[in-house]
Design a protein around this motif. Structure first.
Motif, PDB file in Angstrom:
ATOM      1  N   GLY A   8      41.917 -27.345 -16.249  1.00 55.10           N
ATOM      2  CA  GLY A   8      42.050 -27.237 -17.712  1.00 55.10           C
ATOM      3  C   GLY A   8      42.283 -28.239 -18.536  1.00 55.10           C
ATOM      4  O   GLY A   8      43.320 -29.202 -17.858  1.00 55.10           O
ATOM      5  N   GLY A  12      48.923 -27.978 -22.962  1.00 56.96           N
ATOM      6  CA  GLY A  12      49.828 -28.077 -21.782  1.00 56.96           C
ATOM      7  C   GLY A  12      49.242 -28.964 -20.818  1.00 56.96           C
ATOM      8  O   GLY A  12      50.150 -29.937 -20.378  1.00 56.96           O
ATOM      9  N   ALA A  32      36.312 -26.761 -17.932  1.00 55.29           N
ATOM     10  CA  ALA A  32      35.030 -25.998 -17.971  1.00 55.29           C
ATOM     11  C   ALA A  32      34.471 -26.519 -19.056  1.00 55.29           C
ATOM     12  O   ALA A  32      33.082 -26.297 -19.038  1.00 55.29           O
ATOM     13  CB  ALA A  32      35.403 -24.735 -17.816  1.00 55.29           C
ATOM     14  N   GLY A  37      41.203 -29.801 -25.192  1.00 51.60           N
ATOM     15  CA  GLY A  37      41.938 -29.207 -26.319  1.00 51.60           C
ATOM     16  C   GLY A  37      41.956 -27.737 -25.975  1.00 51.60           C
ATOM     17  O   GLY A  37      42.701 -27.056 -26.758  1.00 51.60           O
ATOM     18  N   GLY A  38      41.098 -26.931 -25.305  1.00 54.33           N
ATOM     19  CA  GLY A  38      40.897 -25.757 -25.273  1.00 54.33           C
ATOM     20  C   GLY A  38      40.730 -24.956 -26.500  1.00 54.33           C
ATOM     21  O   GLY A  38      39.730 -25.058 -27.070  1.00 54.33           O
ATOM     22  N   LEU A  56      48.224 -24.083 -38.116  1.00 50.82           N
ATOM     23  CA  LEU A  56      49.663 -24.515 -38.519  1.00 50.82           C
ATOM     24  C   LEU A  56      50.124 -25.396 -37.330  1.00 50.82           C
ATOM     25  O   LEU A  56      50.230 -24.946 -36.287  1.00 50.82           O
ATOM     26  CB  LEU A  56      50.410 -23.086 -38.809  1.00 50.82           C
ATOM     27  CG  LEU A  56      52.025 -23.583 -38.925  1.00 50.82           C
ATOM     28  CD1 LEU A  56      52.047 -24.166 -40.413  1.00 50.82           C
ATOM     29  CD2 LEU A  56      52.775 -22.397 -38.912  1.00 50.82           C
ATOM     30  N   VAL A 249      36.573 -25.209 -12.293  1.00 52.68           N
ATOM     31  CA  VAL A 249      37.386 -24.886 -11.086  1.00 52.68           C
ATOM     32  C   VAL A 249      36.945 -23.729 -10.539  1.00 52.68           C
ATOM     33  O   VAL A 249      37.290 -22.537 -11.564  1.00 52.68           O
ATOM     34  CB  VAL A 249      38.718 -25.400 -11.116  1.00 52.68           C
ATOM     35  CG1 VAL A 249      39.630 -24.990  -9.934  1.00 52.68           C
ATOM     36  CG2 VAL A 249      39.111 -26.738 -11.632  1.00 52.68           C
ATOM     37  N   ASN A 277      46.626 -25.149 -15.929  1.00 55.39           N
ATOM     38  CA  ASN A 277      46.844 -25.018 -17.346  1.00 55.39           C
ATOM     39  C   ASN A 277      45.789 -23.710 -17.741  1.00 55.39           C
ATOM     40  O   ASN A 277      45.792 -23.224 -18.951  1.00 55.39           O
ATOM     41  CB  ASN A 277      46.153 -26.136 -18.217  1.00 55.39           C
ATOM     42  CG  ASN A 277      46.306 -26.027 -19.591  1.00 55.39           C
ATOM     43  OD1 ASN A 277      45.243 -26.597 -20.355  1.00 55.39           O
ATOM     44  ND2 ASN A 277      47.245 -25.479 -20.077  1.00 55.39           N
ATOM     45  N   LEU A 287      40.945 -17.962  -9.202  1.00 57.22           N
ATOM     46  CA  LEU A 287      41.450 -19.281  -8.190  1.00 57.22           C
ATOM     47  C   LEU A 287      42.319 -19.143  -6.952  1.00 57.22           C
ATOM     48  O   LEU A 287      42.392 -20.105  -6.192  1.00 57.22           O
ATOM     49  CB  LEU A 287      41.982 -20.313  -9.338  1.00 57.22           C
ATOM     50  CG  LEU A 287      41.240 -20.528 -10.535  1.00 57.22           C
ATOM     51  CD1 LEU A 287      41.621 -21.770 -11.449  1.00 57.22           C
ATOM     52  CD2 LEU A 287      39.702 -20.616 -10.219  1.00 57.22           C
ATOM     53  N   ILE A 308      38.744 -13.647 -36.288  1.00 57.34           N
ATOM     54  CA  ILE A 308      38.653 -15.035 -37.199  1.00 57.34           C
ATOM     55  C   ILE A 308      37.233 -15.132 -37.976  1.00 57.34           C
ATOM     56  O   ILE A 308      36.119 -15.322 -37.230  1.00 57.34           O
ATOM     57  CB  ILE A 308      38.949 -16.152 -36.502  1.00 57.34           C
ATOM     58  CG1 ILE A 308      40.306 -15.992 -35.816  1.00 57.34           C
ATOM     59  CG2 ILE A 308      39.176 -17.217 -37.525  1.00 57.34           C
ATOM     60  CD1 ILE A 308      40.140 -16.052 -34.283  1.00 57.34           C
ATOM     61  N   LEU A 373      42.045 -14.947 -40.601  1.00 52.92           N
ATOM     62  CA  LEU A 373      42.618 -14.344 -38.977  1.00 52.92           C
ATOM     63  C   LEU A 373      43.084 -13.114 -39.430  1.00 52.92           C
ATOM     64  O   LEU A 373      44.229 -12.886 -40.402  1.00 52.92           O
ATOM     65  CB  LEU A 373      43.427 -15.488 -38.420  1.00 52.92           C
ATOM     66  CG  LEU A 373      43.942 -15.073 -37.235  1.00 52.92           C
ATOM     67  CD1 LEU A 373      43.859 -15.799 -36.282  1.00 52.92           C
ATOM     68  CD2 LEU A 373      45.512 -14.549 -37.451  1.00 52.92           C
ATOM     69  N   GLY A 462      51.009 -24.589 -20.084  1.00 49.59           N
ATOM     70  CA  GLY A 462      50.388 -23.786 -21.133  1.00 49.59           C
ATOM     71  C   GLY A 462      51.110 -22.454 -21.580  1.00 49.59           C
ATOM     72  O   GLY A 462      52.082 -22.125 -21.400  1.00 49.59           O
TER      73      GLY A 462
HETATM   74  P1  FAD Z   1      44.452 -23.616 -23.825  1.00 48.58           P
HETATM   75  O1  FAD Z   1      43.961 -23.720 -25.038  1.00 48.58           O
HETATM   76  O2  FAD Z   1      44.301 -21.986 -23.445  1.00 48.58           O
HETATM   77  O3  FAD Z   1      43.082 -23.978 -22.717  1.00 48.58           O
HETATM   78  C1  FAD Z   1      42.827 -23.938 -21.534  1.00 48.58           C
HETATM   79  C2  FAD Z   1      41.958 -24.866 -20.892  1.00 48.58           C
HETATM   80  O4  FAD Z   1      41.703 -24.406 -19.551  1.00 48.58           O
HETATM   81  C3  FAD Z   1      40.408 -24.256 -21.789  1.00 48.58           C
HETATM   82  O5  FAD Z   1      40.071 -25.524 -22.336  1.00 48.58           O
HETATM   83  C4  FAD Z   1      39.628 -23.742 -20.498  1.00 48.58           C
HETATM   84  O6  FAD Z   1      38.312 -23.991 -20.638  1.00 48.58           O
HETATM   85  C5  FAD Z   1      40.256 -24.330 -19.228  1.00 48.58           C
HETATM   86  N1  FAD Z   1      39.891 -23.659 -18.218  1.00 48.58           N
HETATM   87  C6  FAD Z   1      40.270 -22.446 -17.768  1.00 48.58           C
HETATM   88  N2  FAD Z   1      39.874 -21.875 -16.472  1.00 48.58           N
HETATM   89  C7  FAD Z   1      39.264 -22.854 -16.116  1.00 48.58           C
HETATM   90  C8  FAD Z   1      38.815 -23.322 -14.661  1.00 48.58           C
HETATM   91  N3  FAD Z   1      38.742 -22.494 -13.858  1.00 48.58           N
HETATM   92  N4  FAD Z   1      38.209 -24.545 -14.824  1.00 48.58           N
HETATM   93  C9  FAD Z   1      38.313 -25.406 -15.536  1.00 48.58           C
HETATM   94  N5  FAD Z   1      38.908 -25.341 -16.855  1.00 48.58           N
HETATM   95  C10 FAD Z   1      39.374 -24.136 -16.981  1.00 48.58           C
HETATM   96  N6  FAD Z   1      49.144 -22.168 -32.042  1.00 48.58           N
HETATM   97  C11 FAD Z   1      50.003 -22.956 -32.778  1.00 48.58           C
HETATM   98  O7  FAD Z   1      50.866 -23.642 -32.789  1.00 48.58           O
HETATM   99  N7  FAD Z   1      49.730 -22.605 -34.499  1.00 48.58           N
HETATM  100  C12 FAD Z   1      48.626 -21.902 -34.798  1.00 48.58           C
HETATM  101  O8  FAD Z   1      48.585 -21.711 -35.924  1.00 48.58           O
HETATM  102  C13 FAD Z   1      47.947 -21.182 -33.964  1.00 48.58           C
HETATM  103  N8  FAD Z   1      46.861 -20.234 -34.272  1.00 48.58           N
HETATM  104  C14 FAD Z   1      46.040 -19.913 -33.351  1.00 48.58           C
HETATM  105  C15 FAD Z   1      44.683 -19.251 -33.952  1.00 48.58           C
HETATM  106  C16 FAD Z   1      43.903 -18.937 -32.910  1.00 48.58           C
HETATM  107  C17 FAD Z   1      42.454 -18.227 -33.359  1.00 48.58           C
HETATM  108  C18 FAD Z   1      43.943 -19.055 -31.627  1.00 48.58           C
HETATM  109  C19 FAD Z   1      43.070 -19.145 -30.664  1.00 48.58           C
HETATM  110  C20 FAD Z   1      45.324 -19.751 -31.045  1.00 48.58           C
HETATM  111  C21 FAD Z   1      46.222 -20.051 -32.103  1.00 48.58           C
HETATM  112  N9  FAD Z   1      47.473 -20.727 -31.531  1.00 48.58           N
HETATM  113  C22 FAD Z   1      48.161 -21.247 -32.588  1.00 48.58           C
HETATM  114  C23 FAD Z   1      47.784 -20.616 -30.125  1.00 48.58           C
HETATM  115  C24 FAD Z   1      47.426 -21.856 -29.458  1.00 48.58           C
HETATM  116  O9  FAD Z   1      46.328 -22.459 -29.515  1.00 48.58           O
HETATM  117  C25 FAD Z   1      47.757 -22.008 -27.823  1.00 48.58           C
HETATM  118  O10 FAD Z   1      48.971 -21.217 -27.737  1.00 48.58           O
HETATM  119  C26 FAD Z   1      47.345 -23.164 -27.036  1.00 48.58           C
HETATM  120  O11 FAD Z   1      46.505 -24.030 -27.599  1.00 48.58           O
HETATM  121  C27 FAD Z   1      47.078 -22.862 -25.732  1.00 48.58           C
HETATM  122  O12 FAD Z   1      47.074 -24.076 -24.953  1.00 48.58           O
HETATM  123  P2  FAD Z   1      47.197 -24.188 -23.389  1.00 48.58           P
HETATM  124  O13 FAD Z   1      47.744 -25.387 -23.054  1.00 48.58           O
HETATM  125  O14 FAD Z   1      47.693 -22.957 -23.052  1.00 48.58           O
HETATM  126  O15 FAD Z   1      45.355 -24.270 -23.044  1.00 48.58           O
END
Ligand code: FAD
Length: 489
Positions: A8, A12, A32, A37-38, A56, A249, A277, A287, A308, A373, A462
């Motif tokens: 991912g 994180g 994936a 940036g997920g 935000l 993965v 992540n 996995l 949203i 939202l 993450g």
């Molecule tokens: P994620 O963003 O969850 O990304 C994980 C990545 O791993 C993804 O790209 C996915 O495709 C990849 N992945 C998963 N499984 C596999 C696999 N098997 N093989 C390869 N790749 C894989 N946070 C704030 O700070 N402020 C806000 O205003 C805010 N508002 C939000 C509004 C919305 C609508 C959303 C959806 C989230 C919001 N958040 C906010 C929360 C914030 O976006 C998340 O907590 C943070 O971005 C999560 O990051 P992460 O590191 O967990 O990875």
């Protein structure tokens, strides 16, 4: 130098990849999706640009830190400004409130519009800042599973301050005791939603969340939130991190409960260490099927998700700011619907974000990009098509009522996300925005750690692991995991 494979490329992952590359390791990231940036993605339609996920941005120093660690000037990669205004609040009875960057101005506004004692609000904002420092040193900057976290001077300070941290009270009860107007209580209760929780259940410890906005600031990155992962991706590539996009993965391989590599749709790779992540639930069930599952951690209630709406509007609205809240008249009912009944109240609170107020190029001249939202439960098989249709109607009615304009006539571009789509696009279980909810006082301890001895050489970063979801905490997870990695490896 070790070879590290990361599953991912969310926040994180980017934080951990950069820290590991700076420490001299050879890092490969498997994602994936086609972009880094997920959840920090973007939607473009009909001349409008929207940040699809977070809107935000708080604690920007945690992003800057990654550049300085790599010996670079963060301003050569991305820039941001502190917003002078934090949020505009709207209630159905016509009450309006604007909170601003200066805490004293916010205290004065709450006193004049909601009738609170200005000194009481100012004292509250100071106290949550002090509590934040105690909690962050104990819970947010360190692993909860290292002995060193629980010994030493900082831990002692934490123990001595336990009574003031509100572990044994709920956020709502604590605010209700502190403020006289239920609207002020609602205003500060709202911050439980910043980690997808219920203010009527979550411990008062989380009252520290508004400190981030009111005392540190609400920030806006030039080019929108999407510029954050793009800048981090550029830095990571310059440091030699190898990104494999469109490469999902399918397995984290293990031998003797030790991670050894990754299997993807395109090949098998051997690594000395793995960082995961992806959300913990699909990570274990898909996995790491071959490994014992930490059932207690996986069975915790999920945080809220979101519906949203992304609407391009053909006119601008002077009464709206960058961040706006239209409160429900039935706040308790709203959270009961989400966390007990797994559905959505007919009158949910609406968060309306307009990035084009700052970033003019996000909408055609004279127009605005509305990101709307509503907090909703994670996907448990609800009829989302019916709920999205119902919510669209309710949102149009509520905003039209509050703004005195038939807003439906002004929608000229449209898209939406619901929990199913969020899950499909980012693999987060049920589309939960912040991993597990923090609806009980032990939640912090029931969050998955950044390292478990049960599967060696596997680190976790993450929003679904310690210390939690949201951009800042995901970056903290990377910092903690990198520290554990440096100690163990
Ligand atoms: P994620 O963003 O969850 O990304 C994980 C990545 O791993 C993804 O790209 C996915 O495709 C990849 N992945 C998963 N499984 C596999 C696999 N098997 N093989 C390869 N790749 C894989 N946070 C704030 O700070 N402020 C806000 O205003 C805010 N508002 C939000 C509004 C919305 C609508 C959303 C959806 C989230 C919001 N958040 C906010 C929360 C914030 O976006 C998340 O907590 C943070 O971005 C999560 O990051 P992460 O590191 O967990 O990875």
């Amino acid at each position: 130098m070790s070879k590290i494979g990361i599953v991912g490329s969310g926040m994180g992952s980017l934080g951990f990849a950069i820290r590991s590359a700076v420490a001299g390791h050879q890092v490969s990231v498997f994602e994936a999706n086609s972009y880094p940036g997920g959840k920090l993605a973007q939607i473009e339609t009909n001349g409008f640009r929207f940040d699809a996920g977070p809107s935000l941005f708080t604690m920007p120093h945690l992003v800057d830190e990654l550049f300085t660690l790599a010996g670079k000037n963060p301003r050569d990669y991305f820039s941001y400004e502190r917003l002078p205004e934090i949020c505009r609040y709207f209630w159905e009875d016509g009450t309006r409130l604007q909170t601003n960057a200066a805490p004293a101005e916010t205290a004065a506004a709450i006193a004049s519009e909601l009738g609170e004692s200005e000194e009481n609000v100012a004292r509250f904002l100071r106290e949550i800042g002090e509590n934040y420092h105690i909690i962050s040193e104990l819970f947010l900057d360190n692993s909860l599973h290292s002995l060193s976290t629980w010994t030493g001077r900082k831990a002692l300070k934490g123990y001595l301050n336990i009574p003031r941290l509100g572990l044994f009270n709920t956020m709502h009860r604590s605010h209700a005791k502190r403020f006289t107007n239920p609207k002020t209580v609602q205003l500060f209760d709202r911050y439980a939603t910043y980690n997808g929780s219920d203010p009527y259940q979550t411990p008062a410890t989380l009252s520290i969340i508004p400190h981030l906005e009111y005392n540190i600031g609400a920030f806006f990155p030039k080019g929108g939130i999407i510029s954050i992962p793009r800048a981090l991706h550029r830095l990571a590539e310059e440091l030699g991190v190898d990104f494999h996009f469109n490469e999902k993965v399918s397995r984290i391989t293990t031998e003797n409960h030790t991670a050894t590599g990754l299997e993807t749709e395109k090949g098998n790779y051997t690594f000395d260490y793995i960082a995961c992540n992806a959300d913990i639930r699909p990570s274990y069930t898909k996995l790491l099927e071959q490994e014992p599952q930490p059932k207690k951690l996986l069975n915790q209630p999920k945080s809220s998700s979101g519906i949203i709406f992304y609407w391009g509007m053909d006119r601008s609205f002077d009464e709206l700011g960058v961040h706006n809240i239209f409160f429900s008249d039935d706040y308790q009912g709203e959270f009961k619907a989400i966390f007990e009944d797994q559905t959505i109240n007919d009158d949910p609170t609406i968060y309306l974000h307009i990035s084009s107020k700052v970033e003019k190029s996000d909408a055609p001249a004279g127009s605005e990009n509305w990101f709307i939202l509503m907090n909703v439960p994670a996907n448990e098989g609800q009829d989302w098509d019916a709920l999205v249709t119902k919510m669209r109607k309710n949102v149009i009615e509520k905003l039209s009522r509050n703004l005195g304009v038939d807003i439906e006539k002004h929608i000229v571009a449209e898209d939406y996300l619901d929990p199913r789509r969020i899950e499909a696009r980012t693999s987060s279980a049920g589309g939960a925005l912040y991993g597990n909810a923090s609806n009980n006082r032990f939640a912090a301890f029931l969050r998955h750690p950044n390292y478990r001895k049960a599967i060696k050489n596997l680190y976790w970063v993450g929003g679904s692991v310690h210390p939690g979801g949201g951009i800042p905490l995901c970056l903290s997870s990377a910092k903690i995991a990198a520290k554990l990695f440096a100690e163990n490896a």
